[in-house]
Design an enzyme around this catalytic site. Structure first.
Site, mmCIF file in Angstrom:
data_model
loop_
_atom_site.group_PDB
_atom_site.id
_atom_site.type_symbol
_atom_site.label_atom_id
_atom_site.label_comp_id
_atom_site.label_asym_id
_atom_site.label_seq_id
_atom_site.Cartn_x
_atom_site.Cartn_y
_atom_site.Cartn_z
ATOM 1 N N HIS A 182 11.470 7.505 -1.500
ATOM 2 C CA HIS A 182 11.798 7.948 -0.145
ATOM 3 C C HIS A 182 12.880 9.030 -0.164
ATOM 4 C CE1 HIS A 182 9.688 4.843 2.284
ATOM 5 N NE2 HIS A 182 9.857 4.092 1.204
ATOM 6 N N CYS A 185 5.571 6.947 0.364
ATOM 7 C CA CYS A 185 5.297 5.512 0.362
ATOM 8 C C CYS A 185 3.939 5.236 1.022
ATOM 9 C CB CYS A 185 6.454 4.762 1.020
ATOM 10 S SG CYS A 185 6.518 3.009 0.598
ATOM 11 N N GLU A 201 13.684 10.948 2.251
ATOM 12 C CA GLU A 201 14.343 10.969 3.561
ATOM 13 C C GLU A 201 15.512 9.990 3.635
ATOM 14 O OE1 GLU A 201 11.355 7.631 3.976
ATOM 15 O OE2 GLU A 201 11.519 9.540 2.893
#
Length: 226
Positions: A195, A86, A197
């Site tokens: 993302h 991002c 994560e």
């Protein structure tokens, strides 16, 4: 393998990234301030999502000039793994470590949802635990995620297999060639708008991001030990 998670003013996904590595993958990871000038002792570096410096000027444009950036560029030039998600991706393009840039979504709106992706290249440090053309689902959350580059650059990205992730069934932001993530020519720098994560545990709704970190840890350890 020791990993640095860089924290800029306005970063808000640094904890997510740290916990994915520390709590889920049990990796050796530390926060590093943007004020530091050295990454000595680290084998890889990660740039988190967020809104560094409030996205003033352009997303990532100010963070690119922080004290830590020369050390990040040095690691990239040494062939060490550098990852940005991002806002981290935006910073990597602003720093010239990845080609092209990220502009405002075509919708002119912030987009926050889980999207289907195609794994285009599974032969990188970051994607070896995936399969080519595999479909995965990862969250996105951005207003400036539309990837742009001139035609020559786009042709080079495709010819060199630098496109790693592509939006699969819909293009949520207007990115050219449906690009969601790319590497540099050497394959050691990866930037992506989704993302991973946020998709490392079943309770989060998906574990499709976990294999990116597992790929990096496995391949990074092999490289460090060699």
């Amino acid at each position: 393998m020791k990993i640095a998670v860089v924290v800029f003013p306005g970063s808000n996904c640094d904890v997510d990234l740290y916990e994915a590595l520390h709590s889920v993958c049990h990796a050796d990871v530390e926060y590093v301030s943007h004020r530091q000038k050295s990454l000595a002792g680290f084998d890889a570096v990660m740039l988190p999502g967020g809104f560094s410096y409030g996205d003033y000027l352009r997303a990532g444009a100010i963070a690119r000039f922080t004290n830590i950036m020369p050390a990040i560029i040095k690691m990239a030039n040494e062939g060490k793994p550098v990852f940005g998600t991002c806002n981290g991706f935006q910073i990597l393009t602003e720093a010239g470590l990845l080609p092209g840039g990220l502009k405002r979504n075509d919708s002119q709106r912030f987009v926050c949802k889980t999207v289907p992706l195609e794994v285009v290249n599974s032969h990188t440090l970051f994607t070896s635990h995936y399969q080519d053309h595999e479909r995965i689902a990862l969250p996105i959350a951005h207003a400036d995620g539309s990837y742009y580059a001139d035609e020559k650059t786009l042709d080079e990205l495709e010819a060199n297999n630098q496109v790693v992730f592509r939006y699969a069934t819909e293009n949520p932001n207007g990115s050219l060639h449906n690009i969601a993530g790319i590497t540099n020519k050497h394959g050691n720098v990866l930037g992506m708008m989704p993302h991973p994560e946020r998709a490392v545990e079943t309770i989060l709704g998906s574990t499709d991001g976990l294999r990116l970190f597992e790929s990096l840890l496995e391949n990074g350890r092999i490289k460090v030990e060699a």
